[in-house]
Structure formats: structure tokens, C-alpha cells
Design an enzyme around this catalytic site. Structure first.
Site, PDB file in Angstrom:
ATOM      1  N   GLY A   1       0.796  -1.186  -0.033  1.00 46.82           N
ATOM      2  CA  GLY A   1       0.104   0.133  -0.047  1.00 46.82           C
ATOM      3  C   GLY A   1       0.772   1.181  -0.147  1.00 46.82           C
ATOM      4  N   CYS A   2       0.368   2.263   0.630  1.00 48.68           N
ATOM      5  CA  CYS A   2       1.217   3.483   0.532  1.00 48.68           C
ATOM      6  C   CYS A   2       2.505   3.391   1.392  1.00 48.68           C
ATOM      7  CB  CYS A   2       0.235   4.426   1.297  1.00 48.68           C
ATOM      8  SG  CYS A   2       1.302   6.198   1.489  1.00 48.68           S
ATOM      9  N   PHE A   3       3.595   3.793   0.561  1.00 50.72           N
ATOM     10  CA  PHE A   3       4.726   3.381   1.124  1.00 50.72           C
ATOM     11  C   PHE A   3       5.338   4.182   2.317  1.00 50.72           C
ATOM     12  CE2 PHE A   3       6.687   5.746  -3.153  1.00 50.72           C
ATOM     13  CZ  PHE A   3       5.995   6.974  -2.661  1.00 50.72           C
ATOM     14  N   TRP A   4       4.479   5.525   2.714  1.00 51.21           N
ATOM     15  CA  TRP A   4       4.717   6.329   3.964  1.00 51.21           C
ATOM     16  C   TRP A   4       4.575   5.255   5.158  1.00 51.21           C
ATOM     17  CZ3 TRP A   4       0.875  10.374   2.344  1.00 51.21           C
ATOM     18  CH2 TRP A   4       1.525  11.375   1.161  1.00 51.21           C
TER      19      TRP A   4
END
Length: 168
Positions: free
Chosen positions: A9-12
Site C-alpha cells: 500500500g502507501c509506502f509512507w
């Protein structure tokens, strides 16, 4: 040092989580296994580039082994959703383990197969060789440190719970 590339998912949030795992020495976010060289975030988001948002995890295997990292990975993703994690939907949010050695491929495949055997639902997590990797723009690196109130689909409190349980 060894490394593995994880798409969850979102890499953050994936980076923020793995940065604090014992034995992990370095993380960075980037784009992997897509159709063009040096994609931009805009190209990945609008579908011009077909890369996954990924986190590169460099680790000291004398401190932490790949199966333990995969345990952590499965704690923070929903392995059943195709091209989605949390509220993020799109091919760039697919879940995967991208390997650079056949040894890591075998470990990842065995780990996922053992988990899959315990579930009636099919996993949507791919295990593939790393075909290409491009580091993401600087403003994405350690994004949640720079933006502490930024969006994150990952429960970053899980590691703190582990530490608390270890002390008790």
C-alpha cells in the site's frame, strides 16, 4: 547487509513501520516492477507508470531474519485485497515481496504458502523478482517524520505494543 523490497500500500506507512524494526538498518521508498524508467509520483498515481509503491528494507541478518520481517509485513497489510490497502486503491497499492536472490524467493514463497494454508481466502500478495527499482522523490522519504499528522494506513503502534509486552 541484506535487502528486500516490500509493497504494502502507501509506502509512507510501510517505511515508518519498518524503520523501527530491530535489525533494520536503512529504509527508503521507491517504485518497483513497472513499465518505464524513472517514474514520477504523478505518473504512478495517474497510471502512466505501472509501478508499485515500495519500501526498500536493508537489514542485518545477524539481528533479524527474513521470516521475521515477513511476519511484520503481514501484520500491517491485508493480504486478501487486490490493488488496495486501507483507503488507497489502485495498481500502485498492490501487495508484494520483490526479491533479488533465489534464496529470498524460496523463503518468501514458503512463508506465504504456510500462511495461505491456514486461510480459506486466497491471498493477493505476489512474490516476484525485482525487475526494476527507482527511488521516490525526496519529499516522500521519511514522509511521516516530516509530516507527523500525515495519512497512514499502518498501525504504527504495533511495535510499541511489542516493546511493552517484552518488558512485562
Amino acid at each position: 547487509m541484506k535487502r528486500i523490497i516490500l509493497a504494502g500500500g502507501c509506502f509512507w506507512g510501510v517505511q515508518a513501520y519498518f524503520r523501527d524494526v530491530k535489525g533494520v538498518k536503512h529504509t527508503e521508498v521507491g517504485y518497483a516492477n513497472g513499465n518505464k524508467e524513472n517514474p514520477t509520483y504523478k505518473e504512478v498515481c495517474n497510471g502512466v507508470a505501472t509501478h508499485a509503491e515500495v519500501t526498500l528494507v536493508e537489514y542485518d541478518e545477524t539481528v533479524v531474519q527474513l521470516p521475521t520481517l515477513l511476519e511484520h509485513f503481514f501484520r500491517i497489510i491485508n493480504p486478501y485485497t487486490l490493488n488496495r490497502q486501507g483507503h488507497d486503491v489502485g495498481v500502485q497499492y498492490r501487495s508484494g515481496v520483490y526479491f533479488e536472490s533465489e534464496e529470498d524467493a524460496q523463503v518468501a514463497r514458503q512463508f506465504i504458502a504456510s500462511r495461505q494454508a491456514l486461510s480459506e481466502r486466497k491471498f493477493a500478495v505476489v512474490v516476484e523478482p525485482l525487475k526494476n527499482y527507482y527511488i521516490a522523490e525526496e519529499y516522500h522519504q521519511d514522509y511521516l517524520i516530516k509530516n507527523p499528522n500525515g495519512y497512514c494506513h499502518v498501525n504504527l503502534g504495533l511495535l510499541k505494543e511489542d516493546e511493552k509486552n517484552e518488558k512485562n
